[in-house]
Design a protein around this motif. Sequence first.
Motif, PDB file in Angstrom:
ATOM      1  N   THR A  46       0.817  -1.219   0.000  1.00  0.00           N
ATOM      2  CA  THR A  46       0.000   0.000   0.000  1.00  0.00           C
ATOM      3  C   THR A  46       0.852   1.270   0.000  1.00  0.00           C
ATOM      4  O   THR A  46       0.366   2.346  -0.362  1.00  0.00           O
ATOM      5  N   ASP A  47       2.124   1.153   0.405  1.00  0.00           N
ATOM      6  CA  ASP A  47       3.004   2.316   0.400  1.00  0.00           C
ATOM      7  C   ASP A  47       3.934   2.348  -0.811  1.00  0.00           C
ATOM      8  O   ASP A  47       4.761   3.241  -0.951  1.00  0.00           O
ATOM      9  N   TRP A  48       3.797   1.371  -1.687  1.00  0.00           N
ATOM     10  CA  TRP A  48       4.687   1.245  -2.853  1.00  0.00           C
ATOM     11  C   TRP A  48       4.362   2.285  -3.911  1.00  0.00           C
ATOM     12  O   TRP A  48       3.194   2.594  -4.153  1.00  0.00           O
ATOM     13  N   LYS A  49       5.395   2.825  -4.549  1.00  0.00           N
ATOM     14  CA  LYS A  49       5.191   3.755  -5.662  1.00  0.00           C
ATOM     15  C   LYS A  49       6.220   3.501  -6.748  1.00  0.00           C
ATOM     16  O   LYS A  49       7.353   3.100  -6.475  1.00  0.00           O
ATOM     17  N   LEU A  50       5.797   3.736  -7.985  1.00  0.00           N
ATOM     18  CA  LEU A  50       6.637   3.547  -9.152  1.00  0.00           C
ATOM     19  C   LEU A  50       7.060   4.908  -9.701  1.00  0.00           C
ATOM     20  O   LEU A  50       6.242   5.625 -10.279  1.00  0.00           O
ATOM     21  N   PRO A  51       8.331   5.292  -9.544  1.00  0.00           N
ATOM     22  CA  PRO A  51       8.781   6.564 -10.114  1.00  0.00           C
ATOM     23  C   PRO A  51       9.001   6.449 -11.622  1.00  0.00           C
ATOM     24  O   PRO A  51       9.572   5.469 -12.100  1.00  0.00           O
ATOM     25  N   VAL A  52       8.539   7.451 -12.342  1.00  0.00           N
ATOM     26  CA  VAL A  52       8.724   7.520 -13.790  1.00  0.00           C
ATOM     27  C   VAL A  52       9.422   8.848 -14.077  1.00  0.00           C
ATOM     28  O   VAL A  52       8.904   9.916 -13.725  1.00  0.00           O
ATOM     29  N   SER A  53      10.591   8.786 -14.694  1.00  0.00           N
ATOM     30  CA  SER A  53      11.400   9.990 -14.861  1.00  0.00           C
ATOM     31  C   SER A  53      12.107   9.976 -16.216  1.00  0.00           C
ATOM     32  O   SER A  53      11.812   9.160 -17.082  1.00  0.00           O
ATOM     33  N   GLY A  54      13.052  10.888 -16.379  1.00  0.00           N
ATOM     34  CA  GLY A  54      13.817  10.972 -17.613  1.00  0.00           C
ATOM     35  C   GLY A  54      13.216  11.950 -18.600  1.00  0.00           C
ATOM     36  O   GLY A  54      12.720  13.014 -18.211  1.00  0.00           O
ATOM     37  N   LEU A  55      13.229  11.591 -19.873  1.00  0.00           N
ATOM     38  CA  LEU A  55      12.764  12.472 -20.938  1.00  0.00           C
ATOM     39  C   LEU A  55      11.240  12.420 -21.076  1.00  0.00           C
ATOM     40  O   LEU A  55      10.691  11.927 -22.056  1.00  0.00           O
ATOM     41  N   ILE A  56      10.567  12.935 -20.056  1.00  0.00           N
ATOM     42  CA  ILE A  56       9.111  12.993 -20.054  1.00  0.00           C
ATOM     43  C   ILE A  56       8.669  14.376 -19.595  1.00  0.00           C
ATOM     44  O   ILE A  56       9.420  15.099 -18.939  1.00  0.00           O
ATOM     45  N   GLU A  57       7.464  14.729 -19.941  1.00  0.00           N
ATOM     46  CA  GLU A  57       6.949  16.065 -19.623  1.00  0.00           C
ATOM     47  C   GLU A  57       6.474  16.185 -18.179  1.00  0.00           C
ATOM     48  O   GLU A  57       6.586  17.249 -17.571  1.00  0.00           O
ATOM     49  N   ARG A  58       5.945  15.095 -17.636  1.00  0.00           N
ATOM     50  CA  ARG A  58       5.332  15.166 -16.305  1.00  0.00           C
ATOM     51  C   ARG A  58       5.833  14.022 -15.418  1.00  0.00           C
ATOM     52  O   ARG A  58       5.133  13.014 -15.235  1.00  0.00           O
ATOM     53  N   PRO A  59       7.053  14.142 -14.891  1.00  0.00           N
ATOM     54  CA  PRO A  59       7.582  13.090 -14.007  1.00  0.00           C
ATOM     55  C   PRO A  59       6.662  12.892 -12.802  1.00  0.00           C
ATOM     56  O   PRO A  59       5.995  13.824 -12.341  1.00  0.00           O
ATOM     57  N   GLY A  60       6.624  11.685 -12.309  1.00  0.00           N
ATOM     58  CA  GLY A  60       5.776  11.411 -11.151  1.00  0.00           C
ATOM     59  C   GLY A  60       6.051  10.046 -10.574  1.00  0.00           C
ATOM     60  O   GLY A  60       6.889   9.292 -11.067  1.00  0.00           O
TER      61      GLY A  60
END
Length: 246
Positions: free
Chosen positions: A92-106
């Motif tokens: 329930t506390d897990w999150k997947l970071p998405v980064s790099g060459l993207i417009e809206r990192p999250g």
Amino acid sequence: MRDLSRRRLLTGSGALLGTGLLGGCDAPALSHLATPYDWSNGLTFAVQRWLLARQPLVREFDRSRISAVFPTINTTDPDDPAYKRSRAVDFTDWKLPVSGLIERPGAFSLADLRLMPARTQVTLHSCEQGWSAIGEWTGVPLAHLLAHVGLKPQARFIVIRSVDGWWDSYDLFDALHPQTILAYGMNGGSLPVKHGAPLRLRVERQLGYKSLKYIAAIEAAERVDGYGKGRGSMVAELGFPWYAGI
């Protein structure tokens, strides 16, 4: 399909190898064509991409064909303190970071991913060790998540890292395929820990080692020769091809 001579096929594929491009996608492994094996693998890559240029789907099966036993290999329960803590609270506390060459990192929780459009597919998993099994996978198409965060025009590869330290990269030809999904469900239930919970990748047109388990992060990049030893993935550094198409 019209007839194609062997000479014409090899000539066309050689041109693709020379450019390192096919369908707008780079092949990082092709920059290291130093041995006959490398050339053979590169030729296979080029021909496969030419044959699948229209992005056909792999065969999907009826649920009655799901294998009673689906083997697991390599990591089946990561020995990582943060992972163990998250597993104890059902991720329930897990999150997947998405980064790099993207417009809206999250960073996206499992609940966030479950709210996105889902795809369920019953497909054949072909392991590089010689066995195969059929399983049902449910998850969000990677293409949808990448559209949600907004890929920048210069992005050419998607680099994925797992909890147990493995990493791999995928060009957009495979990353944006409809059957490439981030699976959080298997065979009608939640994804089991031994199969990569809370989230694993399914790349149905490649051998099993490209479908990473225990996904920890996603990054969009223009090049991958700056990662690790520059061969595009950890498994390629161990002698396997970066490309594992079937």
